[in-house]
Design an enzyme around this catalytic site. Structure first.
Site, PDB file in Angstrom:
ATOM      1  N   GLY A   1     -76.981 -14.701  41.762  1.00  0.00           N
ATOM      2  CA  GLY A   1     -77.098 -15.169  43.135  1.00  0.00           C
ATOM      3  C   GLY A   1     -78.417 -14.838  43.782  1.00  0.00           C
ATOM      4  O   GLY A   1     -78.788 -15.434  44.790  1.00  0.00           O
TER       5      GLY A   1
ATOM      6  N   ASP B   1     -67.774  -3.207  40.998  1.00  0.00           N
ATOM      7  CA  ASP B   1     -67.744  -4.613  40.586  1.00  0.00           C
ATOM      8  C   ASP B   1     -67.393  -4.744  39.110  1.00  0.00           C
ATOM      9  O   ASP B   1     -68.078  -5.441  38.353  1.00  0.00           O
ATOM     10  CB  ASP B   1     -69.094  -5.280  40.873  1.00  0.00           C
ATOM     11  CG  ASP B   1     -68.997  -6.803  40.866  1.00  0.00           C
ATOM     12  OD1 ASP B   1     -67.887  -7.323  41.078  1.00  0.00           O
ATOM     13  OD2 ASP B   1     -70.024  -7.459  40.634  1.00  0.00           O
TER      14      ASP B   1
END
Length: 310
Positions: free
Chosen positions: A146, A234
């Protein structure tokens, strides 16, 4: 010797070819010369009354003398020595040019890269020009996210590296990237490396078991073996190399927690489908948040499918 008056006192042999006459002389240690003119004549000892006719005279024949190997090799050895010397010079020039080119290439790479400065005891600092050269101007992309893309590169010492280049104008991406670099720089473990991801299309149960154990080892190292406890925030099943070796990666959301603290208050971070219930209830976050995410990953590993379509 052409056009020769043949010596006196020949020995005649009953041989019907020039080749056989030559062979008879070679096999006789006493034979000094031979001639063949319809018949084979050989001479032993001194060759007397030897004389060469002029081109205008006739009646001469060809006399073949037998010489020792040392007499024949003198001119050949000189020629061989000349060839050896020539080859040696050529090889020497080639090696010298190769050494000069290699030395120039090493000098050029070193001067272009300059000294590699370590900062903070962990990192080596590169200029943007360094990374352009190492990646051949960012020509081979091996991943993306991203906030930027990852390119493969080679350092002057032939070390192969992955270079992450952030998208321009993303301040948040730079902040996350700096957090990731700071975290990775403090840890080193076989199951903590940045590599490409794959999906869960794995049918071999032995491989699934190895993935589960390897990921657990990486988390244990983060939570218990580092100087400061590192909560990853994560954990998800994207971090497998081509041999399905588990790699805990993407430390952009990770947070360092001192050993004197058992929990931490922070903004919500992670991936939907793997977030622990503590995030929803607003409770303080501990390393168990990673354990929950790891459990969700185990369910996916066993079932072979995602827990969410998002």
């Amino acid at each position: 010797m052409p056009d020769m008056r043949l010596p006196v006192n020949p020995h005649s042999l009953e041989i019907e070819s020039a080749q056989a006459c030559e062979l008879a002389c070679l096999n006789n240690c006493s034979c000094m010369a031979y001639a063949y003119d319809g018949g084979c004549s050989v001479w032993e000892g001194d060759l007397l009354t030897l004389q060469q006719f002029s081109q205008s005279d006739s009646g001469g024949g060809n006399l073949f003398l037998k010489l020792s190997a040392s007499e024949l090799s003198s001119s050949g050895s000189k020629k061989g020595s000349l060839i050896d010397a020539t080859v040696g010079v050529i090889l020497g020039v080639v090696l010298l040019l190769g050494s000069v080119i290699s030395l120039f290439w090493w000098w050029w790479r070193r001067n272009v890269f300059g000294p590699l400065n370590q900062t903070g005891g962990f990192f080596v600092q590169f200029s943007y020009r360094n990374l352009q050269i190492a990646t051949k101007n960012f020509s081979t992309q091996i991943g993306s996210g991203g906030f930027g893309c990852v390119f493969i590169g080679t350092l002057p010492d032939s070390t192969v590296v992955a270079v992450k280049k952030l998208f321009e104008g993303l301040n948040r991406g730079e902040k996350q990237f700096r957090s990731e670099v700071s975290t990775i720089g403090m840890i080193q473990h076989i199951n903590l490396i940045r590599l490409h991801g794959k999906d869960l299309e794995i049918s071999d149960w032995k491989t699934r078991y190895q993935i589960a154990c390897g990921t657990a080892r990486g988390l244990t190292y983060l939570h218990q073996k580092c100087r400061d406890c590192i909560i990853h925030f994560d954990i998800k099943p994207e971090n497998l190399d081509p041999e399905f070796c588990p790699k805990v990666a993407d430390f952009g959301m990770a947070k360092l927690v001192g050993r004197e603290f058992s929990r931490v208050l922070t903004i919500m971070r992670g991936t939907i489908g793997y977030l622990a219930p503590e995030w929803i209830s607003g409770a303080a976050i501990t390393a168990k948040a990673d354990v929950y995410s790891y459990g969700m990953m185990l369910f996916e590993l066993i079932s072979g499918r995602r827990n969410s379509d998002l």
